[in-house]
Write an enzyme that holds these catalytic residues in place. Sequence first.
Site, PDB file in Angstrom:
ATOM      1  N   ARG A  66      -5.522   8.192  13.745  1.00 31.61           N
ATOM      2  CA  ARG A  66      -6.274   8.455  12.511  1.00 31.61           C
ATOM      3  C   ARG A  66      -5.917   9.837  11.971  1.00 31.61           C
ATOM      4  O   ARG A  66      -6.176  10.847  12.607  1.00 31.61           O
ATOM      5  CB  ARG A  66      -7.777   8.374  12.807  1.00 31.61           C
ATOM      6  CG  ARG A  66      -8.681   8.842  11.685  1.00 31.61           C
ATOM      7  CD  ARG A  66      -8.854   7.831  10.581  1.00 31.61           C
ATOM      8  NE  ARG A  66      -9.515   6.615  11.038  1.00 31.61           N
ATOM      9  CZ  ARG A  66      -9.772   5.570  10.256  1.00 31.61           C
ATOM     10  NH1 ARG A  66      -9.400   5.610   8.974  1.00 31.61           N
ATOM     11  NH2 ARG A  66     -10.345   4.480  10.732  1.00 31.61           N
ATOM     12  N   ARG A  89       2.209   0.713  12.138  1.00 31.31           N
ATOM     13  CA  ARG A  89       1.560   1.958  12.565  1.00 31.31           C
ATOM     14  C   ARG A  89       1.119   1.934  14.021  1.00 31.31           C
ATOM     15  O   ARG A  89       0.645   2.957  14.529  1.00 31.31           O
ATOM     16  CB  ARG A  89       0.359   2.265  11.663  1.00 31.31           C
ATOM     17  CG  ARG A  89      -0.752   1.244  11.753  1.00 31.31           C
ATOM     18  CD  ARG A  89      -1.879   1.533  10.791  1.00 31.31           C
ATOM     19  NE  ARG A  89      -2.967   0.578  10.987  1.00 31.31           N
ATOM     20  CZ  ARG A  89      -4.244   0.864  10.784  1.00 31.31           C
ATOM     21  NH1 ARG A  89      -4.589   2.069  10.380  1.00 31.31           N
ATOM     22  NH2 ARG A  89      -5.177  -0.044  10.966  1.00 31.31           N
ATOM     23  N   HIS A 167      -0.047   6.403   4.019  1.00 32.75           N
ATOM     24  CA  HIS A 167      -1.495   6.655   3.985  1.00 32.75           C
ATOM     25  C   HIS A 167      -1.778   8.131   4.297  1.00 32.75           C
ATOM     26  O   HIS A 167      -2.389   8.475   5.310  1.00 32.75           O
ATOM     27  CB  HIS A 167      -2.158   5.742   5.017  1.00 32.75           C
ATOM     28  CG  HIS A 167      -3.632   5.571   4.878  1.00 32.75           C
ATOM     29  ND1 HIS A 167      -4.479   6.610   4.565  1.00 32.75           N
ATOM     30  CD2 HIS A 167      -4.426   4.472   5.029  1.00 32.75           C
ATOM     31  CE1 HIS A 167      -5.726   6.151   4.544  1.00 32.75           C
ATOM     32  NE2 HIS A 167      -5.718   4.854   4.823  1.00 32.75           N
ATOM     33  N   ASP A 212     -12.782   5.156  -3.206  1.00 34.17           N
ATOM     34  CA  ASP A 212     -11.754   4.271  -2.639  1.00 34.17           C
ATOM     35  C   ASP A 212     -11.143   3.465  -3.776  1.00 34.17           C
ATOM     36  O   ASP A 212     -11.613   2.385  -4.105  1.00 34.17           O
ATOM     37  CB  ASP A 212     -12.370   3.358  -1.575  1.00 34.17           C
ATOM     38  CG  ASP A 212     -11.318   2.622  -0.755  1.00 34.17           C
ATOM     39  OD1 ASP A 212     -10.117   2.734  -1.085  1.00 34.17           O
ATOM     40  OD2 ASP A 212     -11.694   1.924   0.200  1.00 34.17           O
ATOM     41  N   GLU A 271      -2.384   8.347  -1.475  1.00 38.43           N
ATOM     42  CA  GLU A 271      -1.376   7.527  -0.818  1.00 38.43           C
ATOM     43  C   GLU A 271      -0.403   6.914  -1.829  1.00 38.43           C
ATOM     44  O   GLU A 271      -0.827   6.222  -2.745  1.00 38.43           O
ATOM     45  CB  GLU A 271      -2.064   6.401  -0.033  1.00 38.43           C
ATOM     46  CG  GLU A 271      -3.237   6.878   0.802  1.00 38.43           C
ATOM     47  CD  GLU A 271      -4.118   5.743   1.281  1.00 38.43           C
ATOM     48  OE1 GLU A 271      -3.592   4.623   1.475  1.00 38.43           O
ATOM     49  OE2 GLU A 271      -5.331   5.959   1.464  1.00 38.43           O
TER      50      GLU A 271
END
Length: 312
Positions: A66, A89, A167, A212, A271
């Site tokens: 993270r 990832r 990201h 978001d 991103e």
Amino acid sequence: MATERPSFELAKGINGLDKIILRESRNRSAEVYLYGGHVTSWKNENGEELLHLSSKAVFKPPKPIRGGIPLCFPQFSNFGTLESHGFARNRIWEVDASPPPLPTNSSSNAYVDLILRPSEDDLKAWPHNFEFRMRVALGSEGELTLTSRIRNTNSDGKPFTFTFAYHTYFSVSDISEVRVEGLETLDYLDNLTNRERFTEQGDAITFESETDKIYLSTPAKIAILDHEKKRTFVVRKDGLADAVVWNPWDKRSKTISDLGDEDYKHMLCVEAAAIERPITLKPGEEWKGRLELSAVPSSYSSGQLDPKKVLE
């Protein structure tokens, strides 16, 4: 004349995971874990960390790391049938010893080439052969560049389609003192309202609650102005039409097990992505997506805003 070989150091990171360290002559550095092809650190000449890594980041496969710059491939979020953000990832990448030539404007030799190919499990979940090559480079001015090349290597003649994102978690002094320039008046999908489509207002984006959003058909350059640190991040991108802006704020943060409750105050995700129009490749075709990050001093602080010059 022989070409100069890239300069990087292979070291052991957290929990013994392999990582690559890139160093530039003025004490700038970057770190990339082979787990996830994941950039976890990018520091300037003063040793200041420019990326945000969660205070509760887990460096233990198969849990993704993270923070830093996770790679979302072959799926962004839940735009498909795979696990959220795809599998790139949380796979172990390899150093690519003989990558195809990659034209570059940078004179720096602080870079590393990585490669990911599908495992048997990947092919069961997503039945397509591919080669995902990525160069991570630290430039002579401290800029961090990630260049991804994804090739369809299917032998059955079938095309494949994917969505993608870098990201990136930026480290900021105080999310309430940050503004984003370059996305004004653009359409976006709001993930907080079932991806309903809206149009951004004419002002720079500021933050006072959970955000978001997927901005569509975005410019090649976006700026993140951190007034308290008198620093501006400049995001330059190519081959990536969209841009995601995310901060979970306080309530959402408490529901994310590997994110500290107070982390949201010091992070902002902007991103570079390809989401609204997924990329389709026929066998033998290759897509390239490039992200360049730089951090430049800003001569103003709160109450003395003159951001227009940043995007010129």
